[in-house]
Scaffold this motif. Sequence first.
Motif, PDB file in Angstrom:
ATOM      1  N   ILE A 103       0.828  -1.209   0.000  1.00  0.00           N
ATOM      2  CA  ILE A 103       0.000   0.000   0.000  1.00  0.00           C
ATOM      3  C   ILE A 103       0.865   1.263   0.000  1.00  0.00           C
ATOM      4  O   ILE A 103       0.547   2.256  -0.666  1.00  0.00           O
ATOM      5  N   LEU A 123      -5.482  -3.289   9.259  1.00  0.00           N
ATOM      6  CA  LEU A 123      -5.352  -4.226   8.143  1.00  0.00           C
ATOM      7  C   LEU A 123      -4.597  -5.486   8.535  1.00  0.00           C
ATOM      8  O   LEU A 123      -4.990  -6.598   8.186  1.00  0.00           O
ATOM      9  N   VAL A 127      -8.079  -7.411   9.075  1.00  0.00           N
ATOM     10  CA  VAL A 127      -8.534  -7.611   7.694  1.00  0.00           C
ATOM     11  C   VAL A 127      -7.758  -8.719   6.992  1.00  0.00           C
ATOM     12  O   VAL A 127      -8.347  -9.711   6.526  1.00  0.00           O
ATOM     13  N   TYR A 128      -6.462  -8.571   6.888  1.00  0.00           N
ATOM     14  CA  TYR A 128      -5.655  -9.596   6.207  1.00  0.00           C
ATOM     15  C   TYR A 128      -5.743 -10.966   6.884  1.00  0.00           C
ATOM     16  O   TYR A 128      -5.939 -11.986   6.198  1.00  0.00           O
ATOM     17  N   TRP A 169      -5.503  -4.738  -4.005  1.00  0.00           N
ATOM     18  CA  TRP A 169      -6.879  -4.235  -4.075  1.00  0.00           C
ATOM     19  C   TRP A 169      -7.227  -3.362  -2.875  1.00  0.00           C
ATOM     20  O   TRP A 169      -8.027  -2.435  -3.001  1.00  0.00           O
ATOM     21  N   VAL A 170      -6.632  -3.628  -1.720  1.00  0.00           N
ATOM     22  CA  VAL A 170      -6.784  -2.684  -0.602  1.00  0.00           C
ATOM     23  C   VAL A 170      -6.128  -1.355  -0.975  1.00  0.00           C
ATOM     24  O   VAL A 170      -6.675  -0.283  -0.722  1.00  0.00           O
ATOM     25  N   ALA A 355     -10.995  -7.612  -0.466  1.00  0.00           N
ATOM     26  CA  ALA A 355      -9.942  -6.616  -0.272  1.00  0.00           C
ATOM     27  C   ALA A 355     -10.382  -5.236  -0.740  1.00  0.00           C
ATOM     28  O   ALA A 355     -10.081  -4.224  -0.093  1.00  0.00           O
ATOM     29  N   ALA A 358     -12.769  -3.819   1.797  1.00  0.00           N
ATOM     30  CA  ALA A 358     -12.024  -3.464   3.012  1.00  0.00           C
ATOM     31  C   ALA A 358     -11.202  -2.204   2.804  1.00  0.00           C
ATOM     32  O   ALA A 358     -11.135  -1.332   3.685  1.00  0.00           O
ATOM     33  N   GLY A 359     -10.558  -2.083   1.639  1.00  0.00           N
ATOM     34  CA  GLY A 359      -9.738  -0.909   1.376  1.00  0.00           C
ATOM     35  C   GLY A 359     -10.538   0.372   1.374  1.00  0.00           C
ATOM     36  O   GLY A 359     -10.154   1.368   2.012  1.00  0.00           O
ATOM     37  N   TYR A 363     -10.066   3.101   4.609  1.00  0.00           N
ATOM     38  CA  TYR A 363      -9.555   4.435   4.281  1.00  0.00           C
ATOM     39  C   TYR A 363     -10.678   5.470   4.196  1.00  0.00           C
ATOM     40  O   TYR A 363     -10.451   6.660   4.440  1.00  0.00           O
TER      41      TYR A 363
END
Length: 400
Positions: A103, A123, A127-128, A169-170, A355, A358-359, A363
Amino acid sequence: MEQIQTSLDTLFVLLGAIMVLAMHAGFAFLEVGTVRNKNQVNALVKILADFAVSTVVYFFVGYSVAYGVSFYSPASTLNLNNGYELVKFFFLLTFAAAIPAIISGGIAERARFGTQLIATAVLVGVVYPFFEGLVWNNNHGFQQWLQTAFGAPFHDFAGSVVVHAVGGWVALGAVVMLGARRGRYRSDGRVSSHPPSSIPFLALGSWILAVGWFGFNVVSAQKIAGISGLVAVNSLMAMVGGTLTALLMGRNDPGFVYNGPLAGLVAVCAGSDLMHPLGALAVGGGAGVLFVFMFTLTQNRLKIDDVLGVWPLHGLCGAFGGIAAGIVGQQSLGGIGGVNFMSQLVGTLTGVVFAAVAGFAVYGVLKATLGIRLSEEEEYTGADLTIHKVSASPERETSW
């Protein structure tokens, strides 16, 4: 013999963890060489700070989310079997920390430092690991469902989708929520060039990543009995395939030449243990073409200011590799088999959608609450002086 086997397994995974840890220096120098001079210090500091935050949150939260394992035990217990479970955590941590490192390249030159550290914690802590556990630990019945529906689980040996596509994709969500660097896209439709500040540093970063990638892929076996020369040679072939096609497609542009091998390596991770080396060469070559075409389209037509092209490189090439494993890994094409195209397609699309959502969510919330972007004046001054109060190459010494 059992003690020796355990010791060798521990050493094997430890060496892999060290090699992937070294890859984070590659992430740092790839970004240092790409951004402008006024943002080089920030690139270096971000990668190390993100890794430190990742270590803490993955130790206390993320690893448990993914694997149901915690380390709230006496050291004597943790050291059983030569501390194999600890070095396994170390190895998988280096994968998890790749998410914010990926990122970082996309949001370079205009992101706020403190807010990005908060994003890293969310993340890597939640998330991950959720998607990691879904694929690599059979959590929540996802793999069993694919096995029942299509006859094979989703196969991602070293993380084309779990690590790279998810990170890419995040990053797309982060880049879109941040917006383009000021002055990048002009009102008359023209694109202002921001050339790399140092091709030597960019090349150094690429070489460090490429060398470390052999630990990333080969040591994903996690046991020395599973070590495979096929994985190593497939990684090599994909690397050179991506290099050659990026060289041709990019018309000798060194930025493309040095990202080409990375595109190939991203794509081969998923099926590196299954493909024939000629299949790996083709997958790497296809990834090189995909990266050059989509990087150009993203920057010039879609006007998405992804500084290092991490969405095309990791997001798209990772997804390409996940799907390609279901084709090139088939026995009919010289592979080992045991994979199903539909399982690979569904598994890959699941990772992409998860992803991307989530991204934008992570953000988006941070943008609405704390803010994620430097002010216009701070961006003009550069992240180095604004955040770290020092430049990478001071023009003169202070006179007293």
